[in-house]
Design a protein around this motif. Structure first.
Motif, PDB file in Angstrom:
ATOM      1  N   UNK A 146       0.843  -1.208   0.000  1.00 48.76           N
ATOM      2  CA  UNK A 146       0.000   0.000   0.000  1.00 48.76           C
ATOM      3  C   UNK A 146       0.876   1.256   0.000  1.00 48.76           C
ATOM      4  N   UNK A 147       0.580   2.173  -0.888  1.00 42.37           N
ATOM      5  CA  UNK A 147       1.365   3.402  -0.974  1.00 42.37           C
ATOM      6  C   UNK A 147       0.479   4.497  -1.567  1.00 42.37           C
ATOM      7  N   UNK A 148       0.669   5.709  -1.091  1.00 43.19           N
ATOM      8  CA  UNK A 148      -0.047   6.856  -1.642  1.00 43.19           C
ATOM      9  C   UNK A 148       0.766   7.409  -2.811  1.00 43.19           C
ATOM     10  N   UNK A 149       0.128   7.499  -3.966  1.00 45.74           N
ATOM     11  CA  UNK A 149       0.812   7.951  -5.171  1.00 45.74           C
ATOM     12  C   UNK A 149      -0.157   8.781  -5.996  1.00 45.74           C
ATOM     13  N   UNK A 150       0.314   9.964  -6.361  1.00 51.78           N
ATOM     14  CA  UNK A 150      -0.480  10.884  -7.191  1.00 51.78           C
ATOM     15  C   UNK A 150      -1.826  11.173  -6.554  1.00 51.78           C
ATOM     16  N   UNK A 151      -1.847  11.314  -5.230  1.00 47.23           N
ATOM     17  CA  UNK A 151      -3.067  11.683  -4.525  1.00 47.23           C
ATOM     18  C   UNK A 151      -4.055  10.556  -4.342  1.00 47.23           C
ATOM     19  N   UNK A 152      -3.685   9.333  -4.706  1.00 44.81           N
ATOM     20  CA  UNK A 152      -4.573   8.191  -4.526  1.00 44.81           C
ATOM     21  C   UNK A 152      -3.835   7.082  -3.773  1.00 44.81           C
ATOM     22  N   UNK A 153      -4.654   6.224  -3.106  1.00 42.21           N
ATOM     23  CA  UNK A 153      -4.093   5.056  -2.431  1.00 42.21           C
ATOM     24  C   UNK A 153      -3.901   3.953  -3.451  1.00 42.21           C
ATOM     25  N   UNK A 154      -2.646   3.548  -3.611  1.00 46.53           N
ATOM     26  CA  UNK A 154      -2.336   2.441  -4.511  1.00 46.53           C
ATOM     27  C   UNK A 154      -2.292   1.172  -3.660  1.00 46.53           C
ATOM     28  N   UNK A 155      -3.129   0.210  -4.003  1.00 49.58           N
ATOM     29  CA  UNK A 155      -3.321  -0.951  -3.132  1.00 49.58           C
ATOM     30  C   UNK A 155      -3.200  -2.226  -3.948  1.00 49.58           C
ATOM     31  N   UNK A 156      -2.281  -3.140  -3.521  1.00 51.11           N
ATOM     32  CA  UNK A 156      -2.178  -4.453  -4.131  1.00 51.11           C
ATOM     33  C   UNK A 156      -3.064  -5.440  -3.388  1.00 51.11           C
ATOM     34  N   UNK A 157      -3.804  -6.272  -4.132  1.00 54.80           N
ATOM     35  CA  UNK A 157      -4.726  -7.251  -3.553  1.00 54.80           C
ATOM     36  C   UNK A 157      -4.361  -8.634  -4.088  1.00 54.80           C
ATOM     37  N   UNK A 158      -3.765  -9.462  -3.244  1.00 56.95           N
ATOM     38  CA  UNK A 158      -3.357 -10.803  -3.647  1.00 56.95           C
ATOM     39  C   UNK A 158      -4.540 -11.760  -3.488  1.00 56.95           C
ATOM     40  N   UNK A 159      -4.811 -12.569  -4.546  1.00 58.54           N
ATOM     41  CA  UNK A 159      -5.920 -13.517  -4.480  1.00 58.54           C
ATOM     42  C   UNK A 159      -5.441 -14.943  -4.271  1.00 58.54           C
ATOM     43  N   UNK A 160      -4.386 -15.362  -4.938  1.00 60.86           N
ATOM     44  CA  UNK A 160      -3.903 -16.714  -4.756  1.00 60.86           C
ATOM     45  C   UNK A 160      -3.156 -17.204  -5.970  1.00 60.86           C
ATOM     46  N   UNK A 161      -2.945 -18.523  -6.012  1.00 54.53           N
ATOM     47  CA  UNK A 161      -2.211 -19.157  -7.106  1.00 54.53           C
ATOM     48  C   UNK A 161      -3.054 -19.091  -8.376  1.00 54.53           C
TER      49      UNK A 161
END
Length: 917
Positions: free
Chosen positions: A136-151
């Protein structure tokens, strides 16, 4: 097997696993580049080849991505040919405890969580799960969020917020389904300096991409994310295709065979197609077994095998070309096994009836992605003629009520029809048997052509094989089709609403004895039981000036507090409670009285009259500060107010010699320090005579009674008394066949038998005339027993005196209490005794003493006891005397000595008087 995303023990500070499965990027996180990752991979391979890893168990693997060599999968059993159920695990049904180890509730599966330290899930079928958040990181005024689902590869996900609503249009979404290896996501590369993680799973020399999404979330948009998607694409040998199938048998075959996230075993797909077909069999509008499952919880490989084969409804065995899935469905008997083919004896095992379920509740995932239930009831349960023993089986991978209901019916049928496990040793003929075969067994002793399904065949020695099997009945396998429950039409209230307040609330203060022996007061609170159908119990709060003094949680409609403080006002609140919510309180105000409460009643008083004296004794009353006991007497039937005061005493006994002759009621009350009396008196009716000359000859404590229809018991290990109670000897289960709430009396009251308690016979040596009296402690339970003092001149013929008092002659005495059915009573000793108070007879005579030695006097009658001996010297010279060597019996004698004033023995005349009985 569950693979875990773990932080590398060699990463510095807050840096995460350098292999890039999951990374938490903060303001101070910096990626150290490809060189660091290459170094750790080389180190991992070096450690894998190291000597200390060569001793690892067969089938165990270690994560090659971490230099620490963290173990990420447990070993399969290594017994030859054994991959499927443990012995005693019936057919295709894993135990409830095993399923609980692998199952997660719908709410848990849908929670958004941090990916670091979480399991990398393997999904099959159509599933819905929460996001594993990374980078999770704030970039260009938005929250950039990675969502891992699985294999991967997974189907295209549809994202929702935590309320189940689609994400707002302002949320930018980018999905990587894991179909093929891809470079690092460009959004993360732009936002994180040095980011180059392609998010792949590398294991055993193979690489599998992971499925994930990257979101750009504007301010105030939801950050708790869940997704619905199709699980892994698996291979189906029947059509030679790979797709996102919902067939559980195909999931199991894929998981057993995949070398990266699975076990890497060879599966014989051709011989397993019967299991695939059994799951796809059409019943109504849907297949027999289908759904969606997430392998996302830490558990052993064996636990997940048991879980997956439960969904698939099959047994796993080993064939010449790999593992074979055998459907657990009805099949014909393959052969018969007789006594001549059994070495030794057959070992049988059954489950105790109390452990067999009569209600099976399968918890599955409903159409709204929440947990719901399908329930099967044994005949008679709902009518109340069969005990309710419920088994809750978590199977969240099922998506259909019909599938879950059939599973519940099969498990219930299995518990009722096939509760038998057998094991025996056979010769090489057992090579003809395969796991899943149905055979019939006759052992010549207990089994006669009993159908059994083989669950395991294992070598026992040269030419010897151990066969494990479970009882088989085709009636177990249900084709029932139960649609999802429709709209409920019932007068029952909404279970989410609070229960109504309890009614008829009452509180009574009572005195009790504490463990240290002192007394205090407490509240006994009662109320009418709630008729709210969902009420599970009650919460009782006792407050003193808004401070909680006592908190009691109970299922009954009463409660007892601990000690109270004197003259303090307490507020009693009682809440009816359901599983979801508490109701409103019913309140009652009580001022604790403490020592200002009247003392308890004296439990009982006993006594008798002898020689014009009344001898009373009583049991102590219960109170905080008893001062004394007041004793009164009144004519028989008179009241306490009409009675005359005898005395106030500190003890528990009283001897009164001032009572006139007649029949009197003697009454006792306790008096406390503030002058309160017991509410009711204890009384005893006694007839008083004027025979004041009588004296105590003997009193005998009784300790060896004879009983009929009674049983001896003690109140505790340190109880010094001996006690008996009426007992018919029937077994508890026979006598109390119904629910205990049906029996409103004390349990001893249901002993329907005649009973007798009779003391031993006491021989007083001679026939004695006087006042005979007896006493013993009896406690009526139902009705009152007949009591008697029994006297006899010879120990053979007995006369009964029900009042336990008699003025007569006798030599032998005993006490008795007897009752016909259904009267029940209890007796105890050492409080039982018999005494004789006799009127003395007098003999007189004259004799002459001698100057040396005794003068022996022999009286005419035989005596048992001496009251007094008086000697009167004759003449005017002062003399003294001494009496010695008194012998009672036949004859009765005594010696007399006379002395002058100097103490010298002299010869002189004297008179004597002897009083005795």
């Amino acid at each position: 097997m569950v693979l875990h995303a773990v932080a590398c023990p060699h990463a510095r500070g807050r840096r995460a696993h350098p292999a890039g499965l999951v990374r938490n990027v903060g303001r101070r996180d910096r990626y150290r580049g490809l060189a660091r990752r290459t170094h750790l991979r080389r180190r991992a391979r070096r450690l894998e080849r190291g000597p200390r890893h060569r001793r690892r168990l067969d089938g165990q693997r270690r994560d090659p991505r971490c230099g620490g060599g963290a173990r990420i999968v447990s070993a399969l059993p290594t017994l030859p040919g054994y991959v499927a159920p443990r012995p005693n695990s019936a057919g295709g049904r894993a135990s409830r405890s095993n399923l609980s180890r692998t199952a997660r509730s719908a709410r848990e599966r849908r929670l958004t969580h941090a990916a670091i330290g979480a399991a990398i899930a393997v999904h099959y079928g159509r599933v819905r799960c929460g996001a594993g958040v990374f980078s999770p990181v704030v970039h260009a005024g938005k929250l950039l969020l990675g969502c891992l689902w699985g294999v991967g590869p997974l189907g295209e996900p549809t994202l929702y917020d935590s309320s189940g609503n689609p994400l707002p249009a302002g949320v930018e979404q980018s999905h990587v389904t894991g179909d093929a290896l891809q470079p690092p996501h460009p959004w993360l590369v732009d936002a994180i300096d040095g980011y180059d993680d392609a998010l792949v799973l590398e294991h055993g020399g193979q690489t599998v991409p992971l499925a994930y999404s990257v979101l750009r979330i504007p301010k105030d948009a939801p950050a708790r994310i869940e997704a619905e998607f199709d699980g892994l694409a698996v291979y189906d040998s029947r059509t030679d295709t790979t797709d996102h199938f919902e067939n559980p048998a195909l999931w199991l075959a894929d998981w057993l065979s995949n070398p990266v996230y699975g076990l890497g075993r060879t599966v014989d797909y051709a011989r397993s197609e019967a299991a695939f077909d059994a799951c796809d069999e059409a019943l109504g509008d849907e297949a027999r077994r289908w759904g969606g499952l997430s392998i996302d919880r830490r558990a052993s490989a064996e636990s997940w095998i048991e879980t997956l084969r439960t969904y698939a409804g099959c047994i796993i065995t080993r064939g010449p070309d790999g593992l074979v899935l055998v459907p657990d469905r009805p099949r014909a008997v393959s052969r018969h096994i007789g006594p001549e083919q059994i070495i030794g004896s057959v070992r049988l095992q059954r489950t105790a009836r109390a452990n067999r379920p009569t209600v099976v509740r399968v918890r599955y995932t409903g159409a709204d992605w929440n947990d719901t239930d399908a329930v099967a009831y044994a005949p008679g349960v709902l009518a109340g003629t069969r005990p309710w023993r419920e088994s809750v089986v978590p199977l969240p991978g099922y998506r259909s009520h019909a599938v879950a209901y059939r599973e519940a019916v099969e498990r219930l049928n299995a518990a009722i029809l096939t509760d038998l496990d057998a094991s025996w040793i056979s010769t090489d003929e057992a090579l003809a048997d395969e796991i899943g075969d149905v055979v019939t067994l006759t052992d010549g002793e207990r089994l006669d052509a009993q159908p059994l399904r083989i669950t395991d065949v294992s070598p026992e020695g040269p030419g010897r094989w151990r066969i494990e099997a479970s009882a088989y009945d085709a009636a177990v396998y249900s084709d029932a089709i139960a649609s999802a429950p429709g709209a409920i039409s019932t007068p029952l209230p909404d279970p989410r609403t609070p229960p109504p307040p309890v009614t008829v609330l009452a509180a009574t203060e009572e005195v009790y004895q504490q463990q240290n022996g002192t007394f205090s007061s407490r509240l006994r609170v009662s109320w009418d039981a709630s008729d709210w159908p969902y009420a599970t119990g009650y919460r009782v709060e006792v407050l003193a000036e808004d401070n909680l003094a006592w908190l009691i949680e109970t299922r009954s409609a009463s409660a007892v507090t601990g000690a109270l403080q004197e003259l303090v006002e307490y507020t009693v609140r009682v809440f009816a409670v359901s599983e979801l919510v508490s109701g409103e309180a019913a309140e009652l105000a009580v001022v604790a009285q403490g020592k200002f409460l009247p003392p308890g009643n004296v439990p009982s008083v006993s006594g008798f009259e002898v020689g014009g004296e009344v001898r009373l004794q009583w049991k102590p009353a219960i109170d905080i500060d008893i001062w004394r006991y007041e004793v009164r007497y009144a004519p028989a039937g008179g009241t306490w107010a009409e009675g005359s005061l005898i005395d106030r005493v500190d003890g528990l006994r009283l001897v009164a010699a001032i009572i006139p002759a007649g029949e009197w009621d003697f009454m006792v009350k306790a008096v406390d320090s503030v002058g309160n009396y017991s509410p009711a008196e204890a009384r005893r009716t006694i007839t008083v005579t004027l025979d004041a000359a009588a004296f105590l000859v003997d009193e005998v404590e009784l300790d060896a009674p004879v009983t009929e229809g009674m049983a001896e018991y003690r109140l505790g290990r340190l109880d010094a008394a001996r006690r008996w109670v009426t007992e018919d000897g029937d077994a508890v289960a026979t006598k109390f066949a119904g629910a205990l709430t049906d029996y409103t009396e004390v349990l001893a009251a249901y002993n329907a038998v005649a009973s007798l308690w009779r003391s031993e016979s006491v021989d007083f040596g001679l026939t004695l005339a006087g006042n005979w009296s007896g006493q013993h402690t009896l406690t009526p339970v139902t009705g009152a027993p007949d009591t008697a003092l029994e006297l006899s001149p010879d120990g053979a013929a007995w006369d009964d005196y029900p009042s336990l008092v008699a003025k007569t002659s006798g030599r032998f005495a005993r006490l008795s209490a007897q009752a016909a059915s259904p009267i029940v009573f209890a007796a105890e000793i050492p409080e039982a005794s018999i005494r004789i108070d006799a009127t003395p007879r007098t003999e007189t005579g004259q004799a002459t003493s001698v100057a040396s030695g005794p003068t022996t006097i022999t009286v005419e009658q035989a005596y048992a006891a001496v009251k007094s001996i008086t000697v009167t010297p004759l003449g005017t010279t002062p003399r003294t005397y001494a009496v010695d060597n008194i012998v009672v019996g036949d004859p009765t004698t005594f010696d007399v000595y006379l002395f002058d004033v100097s103490g010298n023995q002299v010869a002189t005349d004297f008179r004597w008087q002897f009083d005795g009985v």
